[in-house]
Scaffold this motif. Structure first.
Motif, PDB file in Angstrom:
ATOM      1  N   LEU A 738       0.826  -1.209   0.000  1.00  0.00           N
ATOM      2  CA  LEU A 738       0.000   0.000   0.000  1.00  0.00           C
ATOM      3  C   LEU A 738       0.861   1.261   0.000  1.00  0.00           C
ATOM      4  CD1 LEU A 738      -1.973  -2.226   1.184  1.00  0.00           C
ATOM      5  CD2 LEU A 738      -3.131  -0.363   2.347  1.00  0.00           C
ATOM      6  N   LEU A 739       1.914   1.228   0.828  1.00  0.00           N
ATOM      7  CA  LEU A 739       2.734   2.436   0.943  1.00  0.00           C
ATOM      8  C   LEU A 739       3.509   2.693  -0.349  1.00  0.00           C
ATOM      9  CD1 LEU A 739       4.061   2.472   4.621  1.00  0.00           C
ATOM     10  CD2 LEU A 739       1.769   2.793   3.705  1.00  0.00           C
ATOM     11  N   ARG A 740       3.910   1.602  -0.976  1.00  0.00           N
ATOM     12  CA  ARG A 740       4.655   1.730  -2.233  1.00  0.00           C
ATOM     13  C   ARG A 740       3.793   2.362  -3.327  1.00  0.00           C
ATOM     14  NH1 ARG A 740       6.447   2.531  -6.309  1.00  0.00           N
ATOM     15  NH2 ARG A 740       8.116   1.559  -7.525  1.00  0.00           N
ATOM     16  N   ASP A 741       2.515   1.995  -3.374  1.00  0.00           N
ATOM     17  CA  ASP A 741       1.623   2.497  -4.430  1.00  0.00           C
ATOM     18  C   ASP A 741       0.919   3.796  -4.054  1.00  0.00           C
ATOM     19  OD1 ASP A 741       2.128   0.664  -6.389  1.00  0.00           O
ATOM     20  OD2 ASP A 741       0.324  -0.546  -6.081  1.00  0.00           O
ATOM     21  N   PHE A 742       1.053   4.192  -2.796  1.00  0.00           N
ATOM     22  CA  PHE A 742       0.228   5.313  -2.312  1.00  0.00           C
ATOM     23  C   PHE A 742       0.459   6.613  -3.082  1.00  0.00           C
ATOM     24  CE2 PHE A 742      -0.693   8.812   0.727  1.00  0.00           C
ATOM     25  CZ  PHE A 742      -2.052   8.602   0.834  1.00  0.00           C
ATOM     26  N   HIS A 743       1.716   6.923  -3.289  1.00  0.00           N
ATOM     27  CA  HIS A 743       2.069   8.185  -3.929  1.00  0.00           C
ATOM     28  C   HIS A 743       1.442   8.270  -5.332  1.00  0.00           C
ATOM     29  CE1 HIS A 743       4.411  11.739  -4.663  1.00  0.00           C
ATOM     30  NE2 HIS A 743       4.867  11.214  -5.784  1.00  0.00           N
ATOM     31  N   ASP A 744       1.591   7.213  -6.069  1.00  0.00           N
ATOM     32  CA  ASP A 744       1.039   7.123  -7.431  1.00  0.00           C
ATOM     33  C   ASP A 744      -0.483   7.218  -7.422  1.00  0.00           C
ATOM     34  OD1 ASP A 744       3.089   6.872  -9.149  1.00  0.00           O
ATOM     35  OD2 ASP A 744       2.396   4.926  -9.963  1.00  0.00           O
ATOM     36  N   TYR A 745      -1.052   6.591  -6.426  1.00  0.00           N
ATOM     37  CA  TYR A 745      -2.513   6.576  -6.275  1.00  0.00           C
ATOM     38  C   TYR A 745      -3.005   8.010  -6.037  1.00  0.00           C
ATOM     39  CZ  TYR A 745      -7.030   5.299  -4.055  1.00  0.00           C
ATOM     40  OH  TYR A 745      -8.353   5.168  -3.718  1.00  0.00           O
ATOM     41  N   VAL A 746      -2.305   8.707  -5.175  1.00  0.00           N
ATOM     42  CA  VAL A 746      -2.686  10.091  -4.863  1.00  0.00           C
ATOM     43  C   VAL A 746      -2.596  10.953  -6.117  1.00  0.00           C
ATOM     44  CG1 VAL A 746      -1.915  12.161  -3.632  1.00  0.00           C
ATOM     45  CG2 VAL A 746      -2.101   9.979  -2.421  1.00  0.00           C
ATOM     46  N   LYS A 747      -1.551  10.733  -6.889  1.00  0.00           N
ATOM     47  CA  LYS A 747      -1.398  11.529  -8.121  1.00  0.00           C
ATOM     48  C   LYS A 747      -2.580  11.301  -9.064  1.00  0.00           C
ATOM     49  CE  LYS A 747       2.503  11.078 -10.219  1.00  0.00           C
ATOM     50  NZ  LYS A 747       3.913  10.769 -10.448  1.00  0.00           N
ATOM     51  N   ALA A 748      -2.952  10.024  -9.194  1.00  0.00           N
ATOM     52  CA  ALA A 748      -4.093   9.695 -10.079  1.00  0.00           C
ATOM     53  C   ALA A 748      -5.370  10.338  -9.545  1.00  0.00           C
ATOM     54  CB  ALA A 748      -4.241   8.187 -10.191  1.00  0.00           C
ATOM     55  N   GLN A 749      -5.528  10.323  -8.235  1.00  0.00           N
ATOM     56  CA  GLN A 749      -6.727  10.939  -7.639  1.00  0.00           C
ATOM     57  C   GLN A 749      -6.729  12.452  -7.866  1.00  0.00           C
ATOM     58  OE1 GLN A 749      -9.216   9.390  -6.825  1.00  0.00           O
ATOM     59  NE2 GLN A 749      -8.942   7.722  -5.357  1.00  0.00           N
ATOM     60  N   GLU A 750      -5.563  13.050  -7.806  1.00  0.00           N
ATOM     61  CA  GLU A 750      -5.497  14.500  -8.042  1.00  0.00           C
ATOM     62  C   GLU A 750      -5.885  14.827  -9.473  1.00  0.00           C
ATOM     63  OE1 GLU A 750      -1.553  15.373  -6.657  1.00  0.00           O
ATOM     64  OE2 GLU A 750      -2.240  15.629  -4.577  1.00  0.00           O
ATOM     65  N   GLN A 751      -5.473  13.968 -10.382  1.00  0.00           N
ATOM     66  CA  GLN A 751      -5.853  14.163 -11.789  1.00  0.00           C
ATOM     67  C   GLN A 751      -7.378  14.074 -11.949  1.00  0.00           C
ATOM     68  OE1 GLN A 751      -3.374  14.956 -14.072  1.00  0.00           O
ATOM     69  NE2 GLN A 751      -5.195  15.593 -15.215  1.00  0.00           N
ATOM     70  N   ILE A 752      -7.978  13.127 -11.263  1.00  0.00           N
ATOM     71  CA  ILE A 752      -9.442  12.991 -11.309  1.00  0.00           C
ATOM     72  C   ILE A 752     -10.091  14.270 -10.783  1.00  0.00           C
ATOM     73  CG2 ILE A 752     -11.405  11.821 -10.191  1.00  0.00           C
ATOM     74  CD1 ILE A 752      -9.850   9.197 -10.466  1.00  0.00           C
ATOM     75  N   ASN A 753      -9.555  14.759  -9.693  1.00  0.00           N
ATOM     76  CA  ASN A 753     -10.079  15.983  -9.094  1.00  0.00           C
ATOM     77  C   ASN A 753     -10.062  17.133 -10.109  1.00  0.00           C
ATOM     78  OD1 ASN A 753     -10.889  17.614  -6.784  1.00  0.00           O
ATOM     79  ND2 ASN A 753      -8.841  18.503  -6.933  1.00  0.00           N
ATOM     80  N   GLN A 754      -8.979  17.225 -10.856  1.00  0.00           N
ATOM     81  CA  GLN A 754      -8.872  18.265 -11.893  1.00  0.00           C
ATOM     82  C   GLN A 754      -9.857  18.003 -13.034  1.00  0.00           C
ATOM     83  OE1 GLN A 754      -7.326  21.104 -11.929  1.00  0.00           O
ATOM     84  NE2 GLN A 754      -6.629  20.595  -9.860  1.00  0.00           N
TER      85      GLN A 754
END
Ligand code: KOT
Length: 807
Positions: A738-754
């Motif tokens: 989870l921790l390894r993928d978290f950063h990437d996951y957050v980035k994808a979520q930020e893109q969705i937000n935009q």
């Protein structure tokens, strides 16, 4: 049927059964009367279908599954019979809402999740494609437990789905058969020198079938789902002196084991597996014998499919029936068995790969165990000199005092398939590689599919109507036609209509959420949905970590620019799976913390809807904007909620796992948010053993704050659960990265937000998802099974060839 005819029929049934007039009947009486009417209509087609198979002697498939998860059948039966609208408007004329009647029906929840729901989608598709196929399973008295939350904890209540009776089933006592369990078996030498098994002290139980018609989509076909229930045979009644003794027998089909991709390993479960396998095989052979054909033709008339390993005792049971009961020699019987059987693997999770202790098998099914021993002996002998000793030892069915059920299924059948491309490739390259070396021709892929009829036509009428307007209704018969929607990618009017349809369903869900949880959510927010069983590998916890990240950000910066989001969860945890239950508790506590914090200004809300089941899925899926498919790459065999959500216009945030990979290929990179480790990278970590979650924690301040929240009192009331989660992520090195993928996951979520802010851009992505969901129709999936594995043909094709017609 005309409206008048429908009314007349209902009136008669209400009088006959309830002594009520139409005007005085309540929803319950109306539901049962309407159900009876539907059954009467479909029974005629059912009978015809069956007769047709019999006279044509068509090859049929029997889908053996320890779980079926059909949900409610009222509306889907009406739809498939082609009378949904007539019935709806007739009822409206007398001020009755069909939806209210539909609510009366209890979900038929004889399954845990994906595996059982797939079996039911297949039943719908097999009938709808006019294929001769039947289900074979267990009629549990209690289906999957009902989930409630008490102080945020999951509490399990019994699912009394049969309390008011099941209107769809027919008890067929005349087709019952005896199943023998326990006792001991020895071999007796006959005068001719042959050995014959003799059984002593067996327990004989009666398997009584309950048949439900599986109605094809407006094609006159009705197939059979046969579920077996246990009873004490009349001849044995005297043996059972006390209620307790009776109960041990009756308990056999009392409850569904509530474990999804987890081991259960109990004696009763083993007995359940043998019970429905033996009853099913016996009834198939009884039917075959009526055809008066030679044994070598069995595989030309019958295919039996093993849905995961729970029915893997089909291999020794078919051998037993052929050899012990019908006198075939072993080699001949083995040849037939392998040709008749085929097997699907649904998981690579080690804890779900069934292995039964030999001592238990000897107790519960002694003769079956002997046959497995002989299969094992011959397997080892046959491969001598062809393959290495090591390979033979690794692949034999009997190892470490256990019976490896997957080995039995692969060795005893002609086909083994996975349920998505990546999963089937993993089976060949890693999980079942040894078998791939031995039987390369047996391995194939069949990517899962879904029943569009239920998941779009029925669940999402607003969207279905818009699609009809845009591209005509041909997609209702041919889901591939949804592709035509791609012509509207730049059509603002069309995109707006689709958005409005989504809004209708979001408002409905918002009302449901308010009614059931008291939480107020705005339909202007992004509805972000993760619905599936609670399992560590599915990483609902990573979703929660992201929610906590947003929580802290908004707390720190209340004016932060963020599109309001509602995070919606639906998930049951196996009652014995404490870690999964801790995650449920943590989500509920975070939900409580977030939803009651006015300073967040409704920017985020968290809703965990209790008792996720097929009916709840039908409410959530049409309202979803974002589909969370975030399992650790390589772990989710396929997934099917990913397909249902895309069909309803949700855009997926996903790892390259299971069918997500094929969804990405279908919609293109612009219309999906992919993140995280690839399956190769995951396996590289396994090989190098150099993953350190502690290191990531030490180096990432934000993550530290989020994880600490589980143990420093920030999230209230999770003293024990918070520590357990914290330890799993740090002390035990975060098994699912989870921790390894978290950063990437957050980035994808930020893109969705935009992206969501640009309504037309988002709508375009949504449209691409709907348009390409036709690729995941279960109709196509079962056609591929029919052609490649079962070698069965649609009844139409067959009868046309023979020059007859089907009514
Ligand atoms: C449960 C126990 C033992 C072996 C397998 C299972 C199992 C697997 N139960 N559900 N699955 C799911 O099956 C679905 C249909 O193929 C898949 O989409 C999903 O990825 C599996 O997890």
């Amino acid at each position: 049927m005309t409206k008048e005819e429908i009314k007349k029929e209902l009136r008669q049934r209400l009088r006959d059964t309830y002594a009520l007039e139409l005007e005085d009947a309540g929803p319950v009486e109306l539901f049962y009367s309407l159900g009876g009417l539907i059954k009467a209509i479909s029974n005629e087609k059912w009978h015809k279908t069956w007769k047709n198979y019999l006279t044509e002697e068509q090859k049929q498939v029997y889908y053996f599954s320890i779980e079926f998860l059909p949900g409610k059948l009222l509306k889907s039966n009406l739809l498939n019979l082609g009378i949904l609208n007539e019935v709806r408007t007739t009822l409206a004329d007398i001020d009755v809402d069909l939806e209210e009647l539909a609510e009366v029906e209890k979900d038929m929840a004889l399954g845990n999740g994906g595996l059982g729901r797939l079996a039911s989608c297949f039943m719908d598709s097999i009938a709808s494609c006019g294929l001769p196929g039947n289900g074979n399973g267990i009629r549990y008295d209690y289906g999957l437990f009902k989930q409630q939350f008490v102080d945020g904890y999951q509490v399990e209540l019994p699912d009394e789905w049969l309390k008011r009776g099941n209107v769809w089933e027919i008890r067929r006592e005349s087709k019952a058969c005896d199943v023998k369990l326990f006792g001991n078996v020895y071999m007796k030498r006959l005068a001719n020198g042959k050995l014959q098994p003799v059984a002593e002290n067996q327990t004989t139980v009666r398997a009584v079938p309950y048949d439900t018609g599986m109605i094809g989509y407006q094609n006159g076909i009705v197939n059979t789902m046969r579920l077996w229930s246990v009873e004490i045979p009349i001849s044995e009644e005297a043996k059972y002196q006390s209620l307790d003794e009776r109960r041990t027998v009756e308990d056999l089909t009392a409850v569904l084991y509530p474990d999804d991709s987890q081991e259960s390993g109990r004696l009763v479960r083993l007995a359940q597996e043998y019970f429905f396998v033996s009853a099913g095989i016996q009834s198939i052979i009884r039917y075959y014998k009526k055809l008066n054909l030679p044994w070598h033709s069995l595989s030309e008339k019958i295919a039996i499919h093993i849905n995961d390993t729970h029915p893997a005792m089909c291999v020794p049971e078919l051998m037993r029936v052929l050899v012990d009961e019908n006198g075939l020699n072993w080699e001949f019987a083995w040849d037939i068995t392998v040709k008749v059987l085929s097997y699907t693997n649904h998981t690579i999770m080690a804890e779900a790969l069934e292995k039964w202790p030999i001592y238990l098998m000897k107790i519960v099914v002694p003769r079956i165990y002997q046959i497995i021993e002989e299969i094992d002996r011959r397997y080892v002998t046959t491969l001598q000199g062809i393959h290495s000793q090591d390979l033979i030892q690794r692949t034999r069915p009997l190892q470490n005092d256990q019976v490896y059920m997957a080995h039995l299924a692969i060795i005893g059948s002609h086909s083994t398939n996975g349920v998505a491309k990546i999963h089937s490739d993993l089976l060949k390259s890693i999980v079942l590689h040894d078998f791939y070396v031995i039987y390369p021709e047996r391995f194939n892929n069949k990517t899962n599919g879904i029943a569009e009829r239920r998941w779009l036509q029925l669940a999402n009428e607003p969207l279905a109507n818009v699609i009809d307007e845009l591209i005509t209704d041909s997609w209702r018969k041919t889901p591939q036609d949804l592709k035509l929607l791609m012509n509207y990618q730049n059509d603002e009017a069309a995109l707006t209509k689709i958005r409005e349809a989504k809004l209708v369903k979001k408002e409905e869900l918002a009302n449901y959420i308010l009614k059931t949880t008291g939480i107020e959510v705005s339909s202007n927010a992004i509805f972000d949905v993760q619905i599936k069983r609670l399992h560590a590998y599915k990483r609902q916890l990573m979703n929660l970590l992201h929610i906590l990240k947003l929580y802290f950000e908004i707390k720190d910066n209340p004016e932060m620019d963020i599109t309001p989001r509602v995070f919606i969860f639906g998930a049951k945890a196996a009652p014995s799976y404490t870690y999964a239950k801790s995650i449920i508790k943590a989500i509920n506590e975070v939900a409580n913390m977030v939803n009651t914090d006015r300073s967040l200004q409704d920017k985020i809300k968290v809703v965990f809807l209790p008792n996720y089941n097929v009916s709840l899925a039908e409410k959530i899926i049409p309202a979803a904007d974002v589909s969370e498919q975030i399992s650790l790459a390589s772990k989710e065999a396929s997934g099917t909620s990913n397909m249902k959500l895309m069909l309803n216009g949700a855009v997926t945030i996903a790892t390259l796992d299971g069918a997500n990979v094929e969804i990405r290929d279908a919609v293109g990179d612009d219309n999906i948010y992919i993140f995280g480790l690839t399956e190769k990278e995951v396996y590289d970590y396994y090989e190098k053993q150099d993953y350190s979650s502690q290191k990531i924690y030490d180096e990432d301040e934000n993550l530290r704050r989020i994880l600490d929240a589980f143990v420093d009192g920030t999230i209230p009331n999770i003293e024990f659960e918070g520590q357990e989660i914290y330890d799993a992520l740090l002390k035990f090195n975060d098994e699912y990265f989870l921790l390894r993928d978290f950063h990437d996951y957050v980035k994808a979520q930020e893109q969705i937000n935009q992206d969501y802010k640009d309504s037309m851009l988002w709508q375009k992505k949504s449209l691409a998802n709907i348009a390409n969901a036709g690729n995941f129709s279960a109709d196509d999936t079962v056609k591929a099974y029919a052609e490649d594995i079962w070698q069965i043909e649609p009844i139409f094709a067959h009868t046309e060839k023979e020059g007859t017609t089907n009514g």
